[in-house]
Design a protein around this motif. Sequence first.
Motif, PDB file in Angstrom:
ATOM      1  N   PRO A   1       8.961  16.651 -26.951  1.00  0.00           N
ATOM      2  CA  PRO A   1       7.915  16.091 -26.083  1.00  0.00           C
ATOM      3  C   PRO A   1       8.341  16.148 -24.618  1.00  0.00           C
ATOM      4  N   VAL A   2       7.390  16.376 -23.759  1.00  0.00           N
ATOM      5  CA  VAL A   2       7.660  16.475 -22.327  1.00  0.00           C
ATOM      6  C   VAL A   2       7.211  15.179 -21.662  1.00  0.00           C
ATOM      7  N   ASP A   3       8.078  14.621 -20.831  1.00  0.00           N
ATOM      8  CA  ASP A   3       7.724  13.451 -20.034  1.00  0.00           C
ATOM      9  C   ASP A   3       7.189  13.970 -18.704  1.00  0.00           C
ATOM     10  N   TRP A   4       5.875  14.110 -18.617  1.00  0.00           N
ATOM     11  CA  TRP A   4       5.264  14.701 -17.427  1.00  0.00           C
ATOM     12  C   TRP A   4       5.456  13.818 -16.207  1.00  0.00           C
TER      13      TRP A   4
ATOM     14  N   LYS B   1       0.067  18.240 -11.504  1.00  0.00           N
ATOM     15  CA  LYS B   1       0.171  19.666 -11.186  1.00  0.00           C
ATOM     16  C   LYS B   1       1.075  20.370 -12.188  1.00  0.00           C
ATOM     17  N   GLU B   2       2.207  19.766 -12.530  1.00  0.00           N
ATOM     18  CA  GLU B   2       3.114  20.353 -13.525  1.00  0.00           C
ATOM     19  C   GLU B   2       2.419  20.473 -14.882  1.00  0.00           C
ATOM     20  N   LEU B   3       1.701  19.439 -15.264  1.00  0.00           N
ATOM     21  CA  LEU B   3       0.962  19.471 -16.523  1.00  0.00           C
ATOM     22  C   LEU B   3      -0.088  20.572 -16.500  1.00  0.00           C
TER      23      LEU B   3
ATOM     24  N   LYS C   1      -0.101  23.345 -14.757  1.00  0.00           N
ATOM     25  CA  LYS C   1       0.548  24.662 -14.851  1.00  0.00           C
ATOM     26  C   LYS C   1       0.931  24.968 -16.298  1.00  0.00           C
ATOM     27  N   PHE C   2       1.456  23.988 -16.992  1.00  0.00           N
ATOM     28  CA  PHE C   2       1.851  24.178 -18.387  1.00  0.00           C
ATOM     29  C   PHE C   2       0.635  24.498 -19.257  1.00  0.00           C
ATOM     30  N   CYS C   3      -0.422  23.739 -19.084  1.00  0.00           N
ATOM     31  CA  CYS C   3      -1.596  23.888 -19.949  1.00  0.00           C
ATOM     32  C   CYS C   3      -2.436  25.117 -19.616  1.00  0.00           C
ATOM     33  N   ASN C   4      -2.229  25.702 -18.462  1.00  0.00           N
ATOM     34  CA  ASN C   4      -3.027  26.859 -18.063  1.00  0.00           C
ATOM     35  C   ASN C   4      -2.208  28.139 -17.996  1.00  0.00           C
ATOM     36  N   ALA C   5      -1.135  28.174 -18.760  1.00  0.00           N
ATOM     37  CA  ALA C   5      -0.337  29.398 -18.855  1.00  0.00           C
ATOM     38  C   ALA C   5      -1.195  30.492 -19.493  1.00  0.00           C
ATOM     39  N   SER C   6      -0.831  31.721 -19.269  1.00  0.00           N
ATOM     40  CA  SER C   6      -1.665  32.829 -19.737  1.00  0.00           C
ATOM     41  C   SER C   6      -1.703  32.962 -21.256  1.00  0.00           C
TER      42      SER C   6
ATOM     43  N   VAL D   1       0.816  -1.211   0.000  1.00  0.00           N
ATOM     44  CA  VAL D   1       0.000   0.000   0.000  1.00  0.00           C
ATOM     45  C   VAL D   1       0.854   1.267   0.000  1.00  0.00           C
ATOM     46  N   PHE D   2       2.022   1.211   0.629  1.00  0.00           N
ATOM     47  CA  PHE D   2       2.886   2.386   0.672  1.00  0.00           C
ATOM     48  C   PHE D   2       3.503   2.673  -0.698  1.00  0.00           C
ATOM     49  N   GLU D   3       3.803   1.628  -1.440  1.00  0.00           N
ATOM     50  CA  GLU D   3       4.333   1.820  -2.792  1.00  0.00           C
ATOM     51  C   GLU D   3       3.271   2.425  -3.708  1.00  0.00           C
ATOM     52  N   VAL D   4       2.031   2.001  -3.542  1.00  0.00           N
ATOM     53  CA  VAL D   4       0.938   2.588  -4.325  1.00  0.00           C
ATOM     54  C   VAL D   4       0.750   4.044  -3.923  1.00  0.00           C
ATOM     55  N   ASP D   5       0.842   4.323  -2.643  1.00  0.00           N
ATOM     56  CA  ASP D   5       0.724   5.701  -2.168  1.00  0.00           C
ATOM     57  C   ASP D   5       1.803   6.577  -2.794  1.00  0.00           C
ATOM     58  N   GLN D   6       3.007   6.058  -2.930  1.00  0.00           N
ATOM     59  CA  GLN D   6       4.095   6.816  -3.561  1.00  0.00           C
ATOM     60  C   GLN D   6       3.760   7.118  -5.023  1.00  0.00           C
ATOM     61  N   VAL D   7       3.159   6.159  -5.721  1.00  0.00           N
ATOM     62  CA  VAL D   7       2.766   6.383  -7.120  1.00  0.00           C
ATOM     63  C   VAL D   7       1.680   7.455  -7.194  1.00  0.00           C
ATOM     64  N   VAL D   8       0.727   7.405  -6.279  1.00  0.00           N
ATOM     65  CA  VAL D   8      -0.343   8.415  -6.261  1.00  0.00           C
ATOM     66  C   VAL D   8       0.241   9.800  -5.975  1.00  0.00           C
ATOM     67  N   PHE D   9       1.191   9.874  -5.060  1.00  0.00           N
ATOM     68  CA  PHE D   9       1.858  11.138  -4.769  1.00  0.00           C
ATOM     69  C   PHE D   9       2.596  11.657  -6.005  1.00  0.00           C
ATOM     70  N   HIS D  10       3.303  10.767  -6.676  1.00  0.00           N
ATOM     71  CA  HIS D  10       4.037  11.105  -7.894  1.00  0.00           C
ATOM     72  C   HIS D  10       3.061  11.613  -8.959  1.00  0.00           C
ATOM     73  N   TYR D  11       1.929  10.921  -9.094  1.00  0.00           N
ATOM     74  CA  TYR D  11       0.892  11.346 -10.040  1.00  0.00           C
ATOM     75  C   TYR D  11       0.451  12.776  -9.737  1.00  0.00           C
ATOM     76  N   GLY D  12       0.205  13.074  -8.467  1.00  0.00           N
ATOM     77  CA  GLY D  12      -0.259  14.411  -8.097  1.00  0.00           C
ATOM     78  C   GLY D  12       0.730  15.496  -8.497  1.00  0.00           C
ATOM     79  N   ARG D  13       2.006  15.223  -8.283  1.00  0.00           N
ATOM     80  CA  ARG D  13       3.033  16.199  -8.668  1.00  0.00           C
ATOM     81  C   ARG D  13       3.077  16.375 -10.185  1.00  0.00           C
ATOM     82  N   ALA D  14       3.018  15.249 -10.910  1.00  0.00           N
ATOM     83  CA  ALA D  14       3.084  15.304 -12.375  1.00  0.00           C
ATOM     84  C   ALA D  14       1.856  16.018 -12.945  1.00  0.00           C
TER      85      ALA D  14
END
Length: 93
Positions: free
Chosen positions: A81-84, A58-60, A62-67, A43-56
Amino acid sequence: MSSKSERRAAREAVAEYHQAQLAALVQHVGEAVDRFRAGQLDVFEVDQVVFHYGRAAKELWKFCNASDVEFTTSLIGNGPPVDWWERGAPRRR
């Protein structure tokens, strides 16, 4: 200056890109959950993937909602190409 229809087309292109890239990020989470159900991850390894997903995601976002949506569209079409998933990797200490 661009026309209203050009800006609309740019917004649609960015929205399509965002959706496709977000789907690729969600795929990582789905694979982790499948591996958890198969007993390959705890479960902790899955939690790490979910955390990683959240960060990725968020970066995506920010990129897609630039002014400047037209500039973002040009980056999507002409830039490398960007590896999000990689962009969202947690920093190592």
